[in-house]
Design a protein around this motif. Structure first.
Motif, PDB file in Angstrom:
ATOM      1  N   PHE A  22       0.856  -1.189   0.000  1.00  0.00           N
ATOM      2  CA  PHE A  22       0.000   0.000   0.000  1.00  0.00           C
ATOM      3  C   PHE A  22       0.894   1.241   0.000  1.00  0.00           C
ATOM      4  O   PHE A  22       2.102   1.155   0.162  1.00  0.00           O
ATOM      5  CB  PHE A  22      -0.890   0.040   1.254  1.00  0.00           C
ATOM      6  N   ARG A  23       0.259   2.398  -0.127  1.00  0.00           N
ATOM      7  CA  ARG A  23       0.993   3.681  -0.113  1.00  0.00           C
ATOM      8  C   ARG A  23       0.189   4.684   0.693  1.00  0.00           C
ATOM      9  O   ARG A  23      -0.240   5.716   0.173  1.00  0.00           O
ATOM     10  CB  ARG A  23       1.129   4.241  -1.542  1.00  0.00           C
ATOM     11  N   CYS A  24      -0.101   4.367   1.948  1.00  0.00           N
ATOM     12  CA  CYS A  24      -1.028   5.203   2.718  1.00  0.00           C
ATOM     13  C   CYS A  24      -0.563   6.661   2.761  1.00  0.00           C
ATOM     14  O   CYS A  24       0.632   6.933   2.916  1.00  0.00           O
ATOM     15  CB  CYS A  24      -1.179   4.660   4.126  1.00  0.00           C
ATOM     16  N   ILE A  25      -1.536   7.560   2.634  1.00  0.00           N
ATOM     17  CA  ILE A  25      -1.211   8.984   2.431  1.00  0.00           C
ATOM     18  C   ILE A  25      -0.421   9.574   3.587  1.00  0.00           C
ATOM     19  O   ILE A  25       0.350  10.495   3.390  1.00  0.00           O
ATOM     20  CB  ILE A  25      -2.479   9.833   2.185  1.00  0.00           C
ATOM     21  N   TYR A  26      -0.616   9.046   4.814  1.00  0.00           N
ATOM     22  CA  TYR A  26       0.073   9.643   5.960  1.00  0.00           C
ATOM     23  C   TYR A  26       1.373   8.913   6.268  1.00  0.00           C
ATOM     24  O   TYR A  26       2.048   9.222   7.242  1.00  0.00           O
ATOM     25  CB  TYR A  26      -0.844   9.654   7.197  1.00  0.00           C
ATOM     26  N   CYS A  27       1.690   7.912   5.461  1.00  0.00           N
ATOM     27  CA  CYS A  27       2.836   7.061   5.805  1.00  0.00           C
ATOM     28  C   CYS A  27       3.924   7.083   4.746  1.00  0.00           C
ATOM     29  O   CYS A  27       5.105   7.020   5.063  1.00  0.00           O
ATOM     30  CB  CYS A  27       2.326   5.638   6.021  1.00  0.00           C
ATOM     31  N   MET A  28       3.520   7.198   3.481  1.00  0.00           N
ATOM     32  CA  MET A  28       4.495   7.090   2.387  1.00  0.00           C
ATOM     33  C   MET A  28       4.129   8.054   1.279  1.00  0.00           C
ATOM     34  O   MET A  28       2.955   8.297   1.044  1.00  0.00           O
ATOM     35  CB  MET A  28       4.373   5.705   1.746  1.00  0.00           C
ATOM     36  N   GLY A  66       6.508  -3.081   9.868  1.00  0.00           N
ATOM     37  CA  GLY A  66       7.229  -2.627   8.689  1.00  0.00           C
ATOM     38  C   GLY A  66       6.953  -1.146   8.432  1.00  0.00           C
ATOM     39  O   GLY A  66       6.610  -0.425   9.383  1.00  0.00           O
ATOM     40  N   GLY A  67       6.911  -0.805   7.178  1.00  0.00           N
ATOM     41  CA  GLY A  67       6.516  -1.458   5.969  1.00  0.00           C
ATOM     42  C   GLY A  67       5.477  -2.566   6.214  1.00  0.00           C
ATOM     43  O   GLY A  67       4.898  -2.651   7.267  1.00  0.00           O
ATOM     44  N   GLU A  68       5.259  -3.347   5.212  1.00  0.00           N
ATOM     45  CA  GLU A  68       4.324  -4.455   5.386  1.00  0.00           C
ATOM     46  C   GLU A  68       5.142  -5.730   5.637  1.00  0.00           C
ATOM     47  O   GLU A  68       5.798  -6.239   4.732  1.00  0.00           O
ATOM     48  CB  GLU A  68       3.433  -4.588   4.137  1.00  0.00           C
TER      49      GLU A  68
HETATM   50 FE1  SF4 Z   1      -0.022   1.844   4.941  1.00  0.00          FE
HETATM   51 FE2  SF4 Z   1       1.214   0.202   6.714  1.00  0.00          FE
HETATM   52 FE3  SF4 Z   1       2.037   0.385   4.224  1.00  0.00          FE
HETATM   53 FE4  SF4 Z   1       2.398   2.467   5.826  1.00  0.00          FE
HETATM   54  S1  SF4 Z   1       3.347   0.506   6.034  1.00  0.00           S
HETATM   55  S2  SF4 Z   1       1.742   2.499   3.678  1.00  0.00           S
HETATM   56  S3  SF4 Z   1       0.530   2.309   7.083  1.00  0.00           S
HETATM   57  S4  SF4 Z   1       0.027  -0.338   4.894  1.00  0.00           S
END
Ligand code: SF4
Ligand code: SAM
Length: 333
Positions: A22-28, A66-68
């Motif tokens: 994923f590329r969550c907006i608040y994380c990456m 992680g990351g995932e």
């Molecule tokens: Fe989203 Fe977790 Fe990936 Fe961050 S590490 S982009 S929170 S799924």
């Protein structure tokens, strides 16, 4: 292990990778981060050596993140081998859930005890907006798979962000009919702050745990559900710093984690290990001690010395610091 403020340190959070599906907006950032190259991340034998030494220093619980973490190849074997380390009696995982339908049963058989699944919205369009590339069914299927595999507790973590206008009551109601433990987490100033494009942390986006609880209680009263009741005695295992409540007759609980509005630094019991072998005394600090060099050399005494330094350097509290050089996916959330 006691730190210089008298806290017992028995919990290690390990980031297995900075990569994610994923590329969550608040994380990456949208384009992802520049991933660490293969040689930079800790190999499994190095990781196991670190955990073995950590166990002799009093670490009892390990969380893989992680990351995932589930995109790292061989993670099931890693769990199995960690589970065999004397002294380690609780291995848990934080995941976006996507790979659980494929992996949950094997992870359970390997000795994984508990799973936290991140889900920030119940709305399908908003889910894709937040994760940029995900579909809500992926994470919902992951939750089903975790329950089916028999994990207990299964926690669902939602980061509360004001501008997302999330349905807090809808989340809390997930705890009614299934043994799910829903937790709301205050949005933390980690990584870059105040992104002009609407991503990144901004103070105005923080909603306190108290406000979330008030919103839930107001809606629940209106629906005849009654208010949340403090869940004394029925906290899920590994409850950590959350405050727990439940609805009358519910199978699960509703928890609130408030790193900002109610510091729990005084009872902080953890260290963090980044995928590239940096041991971090505190989430809100940019301090990283190199443990990779010692692990590469297979030098247990040197690994132990890095743990001693990290524990000695744990700050008393995070002093409301805003922004860190590395984002959550790199630190290991
Ligand atoms: Fe989203 Fe977790 Fe990936 Fe961050 S590490 S982009 S929170 S799924
Ligand atoms: N990929 C996995 C996942 O999403 O569960 C594990 C890593 S992710 C970084 C761990 C957790 O950190 C997720 O629940 C995510 O929502 C949370 N997180 C990321 N940035 C955050 C922030 N600024 N404040 C609070 N939680 C955050």
């Amino acid at each position: 292990m006691k730190d210089s403020h008298g806290r017992t340190i028995d919990y290690l959070r390990i980031s297995l990778t900075d990569r994610c599906n994923f590329r969550c907006i608040y994380c990456m950032p949208e384009e992802g981060i520049e991933s660490l190259c293969h040689d930079d991340i800790l190999r499994f034998d190095e990781l196991l050596a670190i955990v073995r030494v950590a166990a002799t220093k009093g670490i009892r619980r390990v969380r893989l993140t992680g990351g995932e973490p589930l995109v790292r190849k061989g993670v099931v074997d890693l769990v199995r081998q960690m589970n065999d380390i004397p002294g380690i009696d609780d291995i848990s995982l934080t995941t976006n859930g996507v790979l659980l339908p494929r992996m949950a049963a094997d992870l359970k058989a390997a000795g994984l005890k508990r799973v936290n699944i991140s889900l920030d919205t119940l709305d399908a369009d908003q889910f894709t907006y937040i994760t940029r590339v995900g579909a809500i069914e992926q994470t919902l299927d992951g939750i089903d798979a975790a329950l089916e595999a028999g994990f207990n507790p299964v926690k669902v973590n939602a980061v509360a962000v004001r501008r997302l206008n999330q349905d807090f009551l809808g989340f809390a109601k997930l705890s009614l009919d299934r043994p799910l433990h829903v937790r709301f987490i205050e949005y933390m100033p980690v990584g870059e702050s105040g992104g002009a494009d609407g991503t990144g942390w901004g103070k105005e986006d923080v909603i306190s745990a108290q406000e979330i609880r008030d919103i839930i209680n107001e809606g629940a009263r209106a629906e005849g559900l009654g208010e949340l009741i403090p869940a004394e005695g029925s906290r899920p295992e590994g409850g950590g710093p959350a405050e727990y409540y439940h609805f009358e007759g519910a199978q699960g609980t509703v928890g609130f984690i408030s790193p900002l509005s109610r510091h729990f630094c005084g009872s902080c019991n953890r260290l963090r290990l980044s995928a590239d072998g940096g041991l971090m005394p505190c989430l809100f600090s940019d301090e990283r001690l190199d443990i990779k060099t010692a692990a590469e050399a297979g030098d247990e005494a040197a690994i132990a010395a890095v743990f001693d330094r990290a524990i000695g350097n744990k700050p008393d509290e995070h002093h409301d610091r805003v922004g860190t050089e590395r984002g959550m996916s790199q630190i290991g959330g």
